[in-house]
Design a protein around this motif. Sequence first.
Motif, PDB file in Angstrom:
ATOM      1  N   GLY A 100       0.810  -1.215   0.000  1.00  0.00           N
ATOM      2  CA  GLY A 100       0.000   0.000   0.000  1.00  0.00           C
ATOM      3  C   GLY A 100       0.840   1.260   0.000  1.00  0.00           C
ATOM      4  N   ARG A 101       0.524   2.166  -0.919  1.00  0.00           N
ATOM      5  CA  ARG A 101       1.313   3.396  -1.063  1.00  0.00           C
ATOM      6  C   ARG A 101       0.808   4.539  -0.202  1.00  0.00           C
ATOM      7  NH1 ARG A 101       4.825   0.003  -2.810  1.00  0.00           N
ATOM      8  NH2 ARG A 101       5.210  -0.135  -5.040  1.00  0.00           N
ATOM      9  N   GLY A 102      -0.235   4.280   0.617  1.00  0.00           N
ATOM     10  CA  GLY A 102      -0.760   5.342   1.477  1.00  0.00           C
ATOM     11  C   GLY A 102       0.150   5.639   2.656  1.00  0.00           C
ATOM     12  N   LYS A 111      -4.663  -7.898   1.584  1.00  0.00           N
ATOM     13  CA  LYS A 111      -5.895  -7.151   1.924  1.00  0.00           C
ATOM     14  C   LYS A 111      -7.044  -7.604   1.017  1.00  0.00           C
ATOM     15  CE  LYS A 111      -5.394  -2.710   2.981  1.00  0.00           C
ATOM     16  NZ  LYS A 111      -5.223  -1.257   2.832  1.00  0.00           N
ATOM     17  N   ASN A 128      -8.630   6.044  -1.096  1.00  0.00           N
ATOM     18  CA  ASN A 128      -8.209   7.096  -0.175  1.00  0.00           C
ATOM     19  C   ASN A 128      -7.425   8.154  -0.954  1.00  0.00           C
ATOM     20  OD1 ASN A 128      -7.165   8.662   1.859  1.00  0.00           O
ATOM     21  ND2 ASN A 128      -6.635   6.934   3.193  1.00  0.00           N
ATOM     22  N   GLU A 131      -4.858  12.497   0.824  1.00  0.00           N
ATOM     23  CA  GLU A 131      -3.485  13.024   0.676  1.00  0.00           C
ATOM     24  C   GLU A 131      -3.161  14.222   1.576  1.00  0.00           C
ATOM     25  OE1 GLU A 131      -1.867  14.205  -3.299  1.00  0.00           O
ATOM     26  OE2 GLU A 131      -0.435  12.640  -2.837  1.00  0.00           O
ATOM     27  N   GLY A 132      -3.092  13.940   2.872  1.00  0.00           N
ATOM     28  CA  GLY A 132      -2.844  15.026   3.824  1.00  0.00           C
ATOM     29  C   GLY A 132      -1.385  15.249   4.183  1.00  0.00           C
ATOM     30  N   TYR A 216      -6.817  16.209   8.717  1.00  0.00           N
ATOM     31  CA  TYR A 216      -5.740  15.249   8.446  1.00  0.00           C
ATOM     32  C   TYR A 216      -6.159  13.846   8.866  1.00  0.00           C
ATOM     33  CZ  TYR A 216      -1.083  13.134   8.493  1.00  0.00           C
ATOM     34  OH  TYR A 216      -0.003  12.314   8.266  1.00  0.00           O
ATOM     35  N   GLY A 219      -7.747  11.074   6.685  1.00  0.00           N
ATOM     36  CA  GLY A 219      -6.972  10.222   5.785  1.00  0.00           C
ATOM     37  C   GLY A 219      -6.750   8.843   6.383  1.00  0.00           C
ATOM     38  N   GLU A 220      -6.855   8.734   7.695  1.00  0.00           N
ATOM     39  CA  GLU A 220      -6.724   7.412   8.334  1.00  0.00           C
ATOM     40  C   GLU A 220      -7.964   6.613   7.951  1.00  0.00           C
ATOM     41  OE1 GLU A 220      -6.774   4.128  11.054  1.00  0.00           O
ATOM     42  OE2 GLU A 220      -8.383   5.578  10.692  1.00  0.00           O
ATOM     43  N   GLU A 221      -7.757   5.356   7.608  1.00  0.00           N
ATOM     44  CA  GLU A 221      -8.825   4.620   6.927  1.00  0.00           C
ATOM     45  C   GLU A 221     -10.138   4.498   7.707  1.00  0.00           C
ATOM     46  OE1 GLU A 221      -6.833   0.997   5.923  1.00  0.00           O
ATOM     47  OE2 GLU A 221      -6.978   0.179   7.948  1.00  0.00           O
ATOM     48  N   ILE A 254      -9.877  -0.758   1.210  1.00  0.00           N
ATOM     49  CA  ILE A 254      -9.535   0.664   1.186  1.00  0.00           C
ATOM     50  C   ILE A 254      -8.068   0.784   0.811  1.00  0.00           C
ATOM     51  CG2 ILE A 254      -9.507   0.698   3.740  1.00  0.00           C
ATOM     52  CD1 ILE A 254     -10.125   3.764   3.397  1.00  0.00           C
ATOM     53  N   ASN A 255      -7.838   1.474  -0.289  1.00  0.00           N
ATOM     54  CA  ASN A 255      -6.485   1.625  -0.828  1.00  0.00           C
ATOM     55  C   ASN A 255      -6.223   3.066  -1.241  1.00  0.00           C
ATOM     56  OD1 ASN A 255      -6.381  -1.615  -2.322  1.00  0.00           O
ATOM     57  ND2 ASN A 255      -4.865  -0.818  -0.913  1.00  0.00           N
ATOM     58  N   ASN A 256      -4.958   3.386  -1.204  1.00  0.00           N
ATOM     59  CA  ASN A 256      -4.497   4.699  -1.656  1.00  0.00           C
ATOM     60  C   ASN A 256      -4.622   4.825  -3.192  1.00  0.00           C
ATOM     61  OD1 ASN A 256      -1.551   5.990  -2.714  1.00  0.00           O
ATOM     62  ND2 ASN A 256      -2.767   7.226  -1.320  1.00  0.00           N
ATOM     63  N   SER A 259      -1.745   3.063  -5.041  1.00  0.00           N
ATOM     64  CA  SER A 259      -1.876   1.596  -5.020  1.00  0.00           C
ATOM     65  C   SER A 259      -2.846   1.167  -6.120  1.00  0.00           C
ATOM     66  CB  SER A 259      -2.416   1.103  -3.674  1.00  0.00           C
ATOM     67  OG  SER A 259      -1.799   1.741  -2.598  1.00  0.00           O
ATOM     68  N   ALA A 436      -2.121   5.605  14.323  1.00  0.00           N
ATOM     69  CA  ALA A 436      -0.759   6.018  14.003  1.00  0.00           C
ATOM     70  C   ALA A 436      -0.531   7.527  14.093  1.00  0.00           C
ATOM     71  CB  ALA A 436      -0.386   5.514  12.625  1.00  0.00           C
TER      72      ALA A 436
HETATM   73  C1  LIG Z   1      -3.189  10.097  10.575  1.00  0.00           C
HETATM   74  C2  LIG Z   1      -3.192   9.284   9.318  1.00  0.00           C
HETATM   75  C3  LIG Z   1      -3.431   9.895   8.096  1.00  0.00           C
HETATM   76  C4  LIG Z   1      -3.446   9.142   6.932  1.00  0.00           C
HETATM   77  N1  LIG Z   1      -3.646   9.782   5.754  1.00  0.00           N
HETATM   78  C5  LIG Z   1      -3.685   9.056   4.604  1.00  0.00           C
HETATM   79  C6  LIG Z   1      -3.934   9.708   3.362  1.00  0.00           C
HETATM   80  O1  LIG Z   1      -4.106  10.919   3.291  1.00  0.00           O
HETATM   81  N2  LIG Z   1      -3.956   8.932   2.246  1.00  0.00           N
HETATM   82  C7  LIG Z   1      -3.760   7.557   2.299  1.00  0.00           C
HETATM   83  O2  LIG Z   1      -3.821   6.895   1.269  1.00  0.00           O
HETATM   84  N3  LIG Z   1      -3.522   6.929   3.459  1.00  0.00           N
HETATM   85  C8  LIG Z   1      -3.487   7.648   4.608  1.00  0.00           C
HETATM   86  N4  LIG Z   1      -3.278   7.004   5.790  1.00  0.00           N
HETATM   87  C9  LIG Z   1      -3.142   5.517   5.771  1.00  0.00           C
HETATM   88  C10 LIG Z   1      -4.520   4.857   5.773  1.00  0.00           C
HETATM   89  O3  LIG Z   1      -4.952   4.696   7.112  1.00  0.00           O
HETATM   90  C11 LIG Z   1      -4.486   3.463   5.135  1.00  0.00           C
HETATM   91  O4  LIG Z   1      -3.407   2.751   5.638  1.00  0.00           O
HETATM   92  C12 LIG Z   1      -4.391   3.508   3.621  1.00  0.00           C
HETATM   93  O5  LIG Z   1      -5.417   4.281   3.062  1.00  0.00           O
HETATM   94  C13 LIG Z   1      -4.484   2.101   3.063  1.00  0.00           C
HETATM   95  O6  LIG Z   1      -4.256   2.106   1.685  1.00  0.00           O
HETATM   96  P1  LIG Z   1      -2.957   1.414   1.071  1.00  0.00           P
HETATM   97  O7  LIG Z   1      -2.875   0.035   1.650  1.00  0.00           O
HETATM   98  O8  LIG Z   1      -3.180   1.406  -0.387  1.00  0.00           O
HETATM   99  O9  LIG Z   1      -1.792   2.245   1.487  1.00  0.00           O
HETATM  100  C14 LIG Z   1      -3.230   7.736   6.980  1.00  0.00           C
HETATM  101  C15 LIG Z   1      -2.991   7.127   8.208  1.00  0.00           C
HETATM  102  C16 LIG Z   1      -2.953   7.889   9.364  1.00  0.00           C
HETATM  103  C17 LIG Z   1      -2.698   7.213  10.663  1.00  0.00           C
END
Ligand SMILES: Cc1cc2nc3c(=O)[nH]c(=O)nc-3n(C[C@H](O)[C@H](O)[C@H](O)COP(=O)(O)O)c2cc1C
Length: 467
Positions: A100-102, A111, A128, A131-132, A216, A219-221, A254-256, A259, A436
């Motif tokens: 995951g690129r998030g 997943k 997702n 992008e904060g 911000y 952005g957490e899932e 839920i993916n970035n 990803s 996190a």
């Molecule tokens: C405080 C916080 C902010 C986050 N902001 C983002 C975000 O803006 N974009 C994102 O893709 N993941 C963000 N994440 C990670 C997501 O919770 C989640 O891991 C992600 O969307 C999973 O997608 P991925 O597996 O493709 O990375 C954030 C996590 C935390 C703890």
Amino acid sequence: MEVATPAGRIAYGPVSPAGVAGLFDADFLAGGAHPTRQGVTDDIAYLRNQERVTFVRCGITDPLSLADYESHGGFRGLRRALEMAPAAIVEEVTQSGLRGRGGAGFPTGIKWKTVLGERSDCKYIVCNADEGDSGTYADRMLMEGDPFTLIEGMIIAGLAVQAEQGFVYIRSEYPHAFRQMQRACDLAREASWLGPNVGGSGKRFDIHLRLGAGAYICGEETSLLESLEGKRGVIRYKPPLPAIKGLFGKPTVINNVISLATIPMILERGAAFYRDYGMGRSRGTLPFQLAGNVKHAGLVEKAFGLTLRQLIEDFGAGTRTGRPLRAVQVGGPLGAYFPAALLDLPLDYEAFAAEKGMVGHGGVVVFDDGVDLAWQARFAMEFCAIESCGKCTPCRIGSTRGVEVIDKIVAGKDAVANIELLQDLCLTMTDASLCALGGLTPLPVLSALRHFPEDFDCPAAAASAAA
Ligand SMILES: Cc1cc2nc3c(=O)[nH]c(=O)nc-3n(C[C@H](O)[C@H](O)[C@H](O)COP(=O)(O)O)c2cc1C
Ligand code: SF4
């Protein structure tokens, strides 16, 4: 600005509105000579030395032309996926090594496998696009520059886990990306790539867009899912994982953005093609985003394994001010600050974790010797205090106490005791925060203390860091 000429695409820049008339006078449409002429775009080292896989079409195709998209490989991955069983699609993604690129780097295939294995009348794909992270913009550039890739990736995700609806949660400060995605979805729907009969297959998938809530933490899932459901963005307890009980209580992938936008290429070229890029367990490429005090800021897609030095010096051409580089923050506001001595660290999830940092979403913010790392550490705690959702005590209260303790250290008040207190507080936040945001805020704080103790203006900081 680029013009297509018989000799290839010719680049001019930087171009200001006032400079446009002069470009016409120089016959730039035919590639005429001009002080801003950069030459053939493909020969510009900044672009030539990249390995564009996810961003292969960005800047090349008309983002809203389906014909252009298809003539540059678009929908080939989806066409292949339409011929495959869901489990085979999931296996291809697993084999590619995509993580995951998030930010968290969780294996995408695992997943998806969890969601595929859930029995439910309804499942969802959530993208997702909040992008904060400070200094990051890859999601925005992808949505603006090649929106059909994200749409195609989401449809493939839907086929893989048997979901028929997708949502894209787009950061509220991205109005252009939102409109671009809206237009692209409309075009894809008109051409039957979205809707009840995806690509003539009889399968159903559609996408809904939502504008983020401007926080911000959204952005957490799990917060994002709350927000999508129309509630305040507050963290949910895990378990259950969103893969089991996600949007509206249904199994959810839920993916970035990155990803999902990488999926079409994996399906088109095969898992091995993608896995061949990278190092160790960090497979494929990442669009690194150079920002801060750097001469050539911008997006650089490269395979994992590139060093920070190569990224900042070869692509970024050093600091914009010309002053010595002093610190680099990698991985957004919760990422560690590294000193110049660590510039040879390879960009790899495990290598960064071993140095108590993280690659995250690939944001790299450069600082010259004018930076005050004690102030940056204070800023990390302050950021956490402002953005905390308030659900757990270590983050809600700890971050405010963190600001106060750093203020005391810098003011020289009981420095030895307060440094110990700060380290203790960081340990509590790391181990006891619910998500996190609180759990990773200690990374920038402790890295500042460890690598730049002199900025805390306190001999105790240096001694403690050395220990
Ligand atoms: C405080 C916080 C902010 C986050 N902001 C983002 C975000 O803006 N974009 C994102 O893709 N993941 C963000 N994440 C990670 C997501 O919770 C989640 O891991 C992600 O969307 C999973 O997608 P991925 O597996 O493709 O990375 C954030 C996590 C935390 C703890
Ligand atoms: S760590 Fe912070 S943001 Fe996360 S649940 Fe606790 S209070 Fe909320």
